[in-house]
Write an enzyme that holds these catalytic residues in place. Sequence first.
Site, PDB file in Angstrom:
ATOM      1  N   GLY A   1     -88.633 -17.705 -27.847  1.00 56.56           N
ATOM      2  CA  GLY A   1     -89.800 -17.806 -26.993  1.00 56.56           C
ATOM      3  C   GLY A   1     -90.949 -16.979 -27.563  1.00 56.56           C
ATOM      4  N   CYS A   2     -92.159 -17.289 -27.127  1.00 57.56           N
ATOM      5  CA  CYS A   2     -93.336 -16.600 -27.666  1.00 57.56           C
ATOM      6  C   CYS A   2     -93.378 -15.136 -27.239  1.00 57.56           C
ATOM      7  CB  CYS A   2     -94.609 -17.334 -27.265  1.00 57.56           C
ATOM      8  SG  CYS A   2     -94.762 -17.690 -25.492  1.00 57.56           S
ATOM      9  N   TYR A   3     -93.205 -14.870 -25.940  1.00 53.81           N
ATOM     10  CA  TYR A   3     -93.177 -13.481 -25.498  1.00 53.81           C
ATOM     11  C   TYR A   3     -92.044 -12.699 -26.184  1.00 53.81           C
ATOM     12  CZ  TYR A   3     -96.557 -14.017 -21.608  1.00 53.81           C
ATOM     13  OH  TYR A   3     -97.690 -14.220 -20.849  1.00 53.81           O
TER      14      TYR A   3
END
Length: 346
Positions: free
Chosen positions: A149-151
């Site tokens: 995921g990006c976070y």
Amino acid sequence: MKKVKVGVIGASGFVGAELIGILLTHPNVQLTGLSSVNHIGEPLSSVFPAFTGAYDQIFSDNETVIEQSDLLFLCLPHGKSEALVKQCMDKSKKVIDIGADFRLKDLTAYEAWYDVKVDYPELREAAVYGLPELNREDIKKTQLVANPGCYPTSILLGLYPAIAKQLVDPSNLIIDSKSGVTGAGKSLSEATHFAFKNEGFNAYKVGSHRHTPEIEEMIQVMGGGQIQCSFVPHLLPVNRGILSTLYVDIKEGVTAEEIYTAYRTFYEKEPFVTVLEKGKLPDISHVSHSNQCHIGLAVDSRTKRLIIVSVIDNMQKGAAGQAVQNFNLMIGIDETKGLSMVAPSF
């Protein structure tokens, strides 16, 4: 090296478009097909006019793209990839899933946080978590990569050296992250409507964001033990970028110099991670449109906390760029291939 036949499933979203832009200039890619549930029979430029005259591939169905390709990128919402990945792997295709379906090994946690039922748990066991700085050698050997995921990408890269070297105690970890609105995807919502988001800045899904179990699981893999963190994401009134500020307790006896040395040594050979000089902190504009992660460190001697600031472009290192980095590793070429872009911060 012979070009790899590559297809993109779910190509009409923001990540799909970002990915196509990278793949079109990649010297080892033959882009063979694009799929979209809502745009079958339409040209790519009808959705993203920037591709007019450069690549006017027609969107087709998933099955056609799978048959035409040897490696598939899946850019789909959670719960939509599993059956397609099963189909791809049964046909001996390699897969990079940019969605969330294979990131968590804990099936109970995945089903609870994402409110879906897993039909093929064996696929999850076969998947390798696609953070190259952590799993480079396993990525080279796998058939299925679960793109992070990006976070979590910004957070885990920021924490990894401190946890791996046992310099901090993550049991009281606090994570404050800010993202550009492209992280919410292309679907329209009031939260990302220009009239509400422009000149605005807000927290959302406080303590309940679906990336939380991914962060916690990977911290355990890194050697930080089984922890629960406080994770608060925010939406910035910008198109792209993630800035994560991480607050973590320093272990007794660990000095600021040890921390700086550990980070510089840990990442000195990593092509996409830069630890800034002491006293400097990163800015999302400095990594925009690149696959870079910049990390800044500050030691609060009064509270005995390490404060880590980590920035990435959520569409690049947080999604499409990292997926191409994983692609490069999977086919056995230089992992920086096709990812050399640098954008000035103005």
